[in-house]
Design a protein around this motif. Structure first.
Motif, PDB file in Angstrom:
ATOM      1  N   GLU A   1     -38.906 -24.636  36.526  1.00 33.08           N
ATOM      2  CA  GLU A   1     -39.186 -26.072  36.544  1.00 33.08           C
ATOM      3  C   GLU A   1     -39.809 -26.491  37.884  1.00 33.08           C
ATOM      4  O   GLU A   1     -40.751 -27.276  37.935  1.00 33.08           O
ATOM      5  CB  GLU A   1     -37.871 -26.814  36.325  1.00 33.08           C
ATOM      6  CG  GLU A   1     -38.052 -28.240  35.911  1.00 33.08           C
ATOM      7  CD  GLU A   1     -36.685 -28.889  35.709  1.00 33.08           C
ATOM      8  OE1 GLU A   1     -35.913 -28.370  34.872  1.00 33.08           O
ATOM      9  OE2 GLU A   1     -36.394 -29.881  36.405  1.00 33.08           O
ATOM     10  N   MET A   2     -39.283 -25.920  38.976  1.00 29.81           N
ATOM     11  CA  MET A   2     -39.857 -26.237  40.290  1.00 29.81           C
ATOM     12  C   MET A   2     -41.332 -25.815  40.347  1.00 29.81           C
ATOM     13  O   MET A   2     -42.175 -26.501  40.912  1.00 29.81           O
ATOM     14  CB  MET A   2     -39.076 -25.491  41.398  1.00 29.81           C
ATOM     15  CG  MET A   2     -37.715 -26.088  41.693  1.00 29.81           C
ATOM     16  SD  MET A   2     -36.663 -24.947  42.631  1.00 29.81           S
ATOM     17  CE  MET A   2     -37.594 -24.731  44.102  1.00 29.81           C
TER      18      MET A   2
ATOM     19  N   ARG B   1     -43.429 -25.466  37.749  1.00 27.46           N
ATOM     20  CA  ARG B   1     -44.220 -26.359  36.882  1.00 27.46           C
ATOM     21  C   ARG B   1     -44.552 -27.655  37.614  1.00 27.46           C
ATOM     22  O   ARG B   1     -45.661 -28.166  37.525  1.00 27.46           O
ATOM     23  CB  ARG B   1     -43.460 -26.691  35.589  1.00 27.46           C
ATOM     24  CG  ARG B   1     -43.241 -25.485  34.684  1.00 27.46           C
ATOM     25  CD  ARG B   1     -44.542 -25.016  34.050  1.00 27.46           C
ATOM     26  NE  ARG B   1     -44.319 -23.945  33.092  1.00 27.46           N
ATOM     27  CZ  ARG B   1     -45.161 -22.934  32.882  1.00 27.46           C
ATOM     28  NH1 ARG B   1     -46.267 -22.845  33.584  1.00 27.46           N
ATOM     29  NH2 ARG B   1     -44.891 -22.016  31.999  1.00 27.46           N
ATOM     30  N   GLU B   2     -43.570 -28.172  38.345  1.00 25.62           N
ATOM     31  CA  GLU B   2     -43.793 -29.413  39.106  1.00 25.62           C
ATOM     32  C   GLU B   2     -44.848 -29.192  40.180  1.00 25.62           C
ATOM     33  O   GLU B   2     -45.720 -30.018  40.396  1.00 25.62           O
ATOM     34  CB  GLU B   2     -42.492 -29.900  39.753  1.00 25.62           C
ATOM     35  CG  GLU B   2     -41.624 -30.663  38.781  1.00 25.62           C
ATOM     36  CD  GLU B   2     -40.229 -30.915  39.327  1.00 25.62           C
ATOM     37  OE1 GLU B   2     -40.040 -30.821  40.568  1.00 25.62           O
ATOM     38  OE2 GLU B   2     -39.330 -31.200  38.510  1.00 25.62           O
ATOM     39  N   ALA B   3     -44.735 -28.040  40.876  1.00 28.48           N
ATOM     40  CA  ALA B   3     -45.696 -27.743  41.951  1.00 28.48           C
ATOM     41  C   ALA B   3     -47.096 -27.548  41.387  1.00 28.48           C
ATOM     42  O   ALA B   3     -48.080 -27.981  41.979  1.00 28.48           O
ATOM     43  CB  ALA B   3     -45.250 -26.506  42.719  1.00 28.48           C
TER      44      ALA B   3
ATOM     45  N   ALA C   1     -48.344 -29.012  38.867  1.00 31.93           N
ATOM     46  CA  ALA C   1     -48.897 -30.302  38.435  1.00 31.93           C
ATOM     47  C   ALA C   1     -49.256 -31.216  39.596  1.00 31.93           C
ATOM     48  O   ALA C   1     -49.924 -32.228  39.416  1.00 31.93           O
ATOM     49  CB  ALA C   1     -47.862 -30.992  37.532  1.00 31.93           C
ATOM     50  N   ARG C   2     -48.812 -30.865  40.797  1.00 31.97           N
ATOM     51  CA  ARG C   2     -49.055 -31.742  41.957  1.00 31.97           C
ATOM     52  C   ARG C   2     -50.504 -31.776  42.395  1.00 31.97           C
ATOM     53  O   ARG C   2     -51.224 -30.811  42.199  1.00 31.97           O
ATOM     54  CB  ARG C   2     -48.189 -31.245  43.138  1.00 31.97           C
ATOM     55  CG  ARG C   2     -47.094 -32.220  43.465  1.00 31.97           C
ATOM     56  CD  ARG C   2     -46.244 -31.680  44.596  1.00 31.97           C
ATOM     57  NE  ARG C   2     -44.896 -31.354  44.115  1.00 31.97           N
ATOM     58  CZ  ARG C   2     -44.211 -30.269  44.475  1.00 31.97           C
ATOM     59  NH1 ARG C   2     -44.733 -29.389  45.291  1.00 31.97           N
ATOM     60  NH2 ARG C   2     -43.003 -30.082  44.001  1.00 31.97           N
TER      61      ARG C   2
END
Ligand code: DC
Length: 227
Positions: free
Chosen positions: A219-220, A222-224, A226-227
Motif C-alpha cells: 500500500e505504501m 502504491r501511494e508513492a 501515485a504521487r
C-alpha cells in the motif's frame, strides 16, 4: 499512456525480522525486481572461503568483491543469483558462509564495491532492495523506506522453528544468543551499521502475519507510485 511510475523500495532490518520473505512477496505482487543484498555479501565470503583465504585476509576479500560480476536473473516463476556466471543461490545460504559474511561485510572497500553495484541495480526504479543500509547509504532517496523488525525473542522463536524444521538440533536459547551476537556486530560496526533511516517507517512484526506486513508495504508503494 504509461502505467504508474515505478519507485525504489528500500527494506532494512536485522536477521530474523522476516524481511526477506516479505520483500520477495512485495516484489512479486508489484512486478518489481527483487535484490537481496545479503546474498551479495555472502557470495564474497563464499568466494574467499573457496580460495582458502584466512578470515582476516582483507585484501583477498576486497579483490574478490572488486572482480565479482553479480546478477539476479528471473528464471521461470523464481529468481536465481549468479556470480561470475555461476548460480550461487543455494550455496550462499550455507550457515558457515553466513557466519563469515558478517566480518566480510564490515570491510569498507568490500562495501564500496557492493554499494556501487547495488546503486546500478536500483538506478531505474521498479526494485525492492533488501539489506541493512539500503535506506541510509545505498538508496537514501528511495521513495519508500521500511525498517522491518521484531523483538529478539520473537526473531529467535522464528529462527528456531526454521532451523528445527531442517532437523538440526538446537535450543531456543542458543538461537537467541546467536541472534543477539549478530545484531550487536552488525549494529556496532563503524561502516554502514544497521540502523533505521530517519525517514523510514518502522514495522514491528510481532503478532503480524506475513500477509499483513506485505499488504502494508504494498500500500505504501502504491501511494508513492501515485504521487
Ligand atoms: O541478510 P543476510 O543474513 O543474508 O546478510 C548477510 C550478512 O551481510 C550479514 O552479516 C549482514 C551483512 N549485510 C550488510 O552488511 N549489508 C547489507 N546491505 C546486507 C547484508
Amino acid at each position: 499512456m504509461g502505467g504508474p511510475r515505478k519507485v525504489t523500495v528500500a527494506i532494512d532490518g536485522p536477521a530474523g525480522s522476516g524481511k526477506s520473505t516479505v520483500s520477495k512477496e512485495v516484489a512479486r505482487r508489484l512486478g518489481y525486481a527483487y535484490v537481496d543484498t545479503g546474498a551479495m555479501y555472502r557470495s564474497v565470503a563464499l568466494l574467499g572461503m573457496r580460495a582458502g583465504l584466512a578470515p582476516t585476509d582483507r585484501e583477498g576479500f576486497i579483490a574478490r568483491a572488486a572482480a565479482a560480476r553479480m546478477e539476479f536473473r528471473v528464471i521461470g516463476a523464481g529468481q536465481r543469483f549468479f556470480v561470475n556466471g555461476e548460480d550461487l543461490t543455494d550455496a550462499v545460504r550455507d550457515p558457515e558462509v553466513g557466519a563469515l559474511s558478517s566480518p566480510v561485510s564490515a570491510i569498507l572497500e568490500v562495501r564500496k564495491h557492493l554499494t556501487a553495484a547495488q546503486q546500478r541495480m536500483a538506478a531505474g526504479g521498479g526494485v525492492v532492495m533488501e539489506g541493512r543500509d539500503i535506506g541510509t547509504v545505498v538508496c537514501p532517496h528511495a521513495e519508500v523506506k521500511v525498517f522491518v523488525t521484531a523483538t529478539p525473542p520473537e526473531r529467535a522463536r522464528r529462527r528456531y522453528l526454521e532451523v528445527k524444521a531442517k532437523g538440526e538440533d538446537v535450543t531456543q536459547e542458543q538461537v537467541l544468543a546467536e541472534i543477539s551476537e549478530r545484531d550487536q556486530r552488525d549494529s556496532s560496526r563503524e561502516v554502514a551499521p544497521l540502523r533505521r533511516a530517519e525517514d523510514a517507517v518502522e514495522l514491528i512484526t510481532d503478532g503480524l502475519s506475513i500477509d499483513e506486513v506485505v499488504a502494508r508495504i504494498t500500500e505504501m508503494v502504491r501511494e508513492a507510485e501515485a504521487r
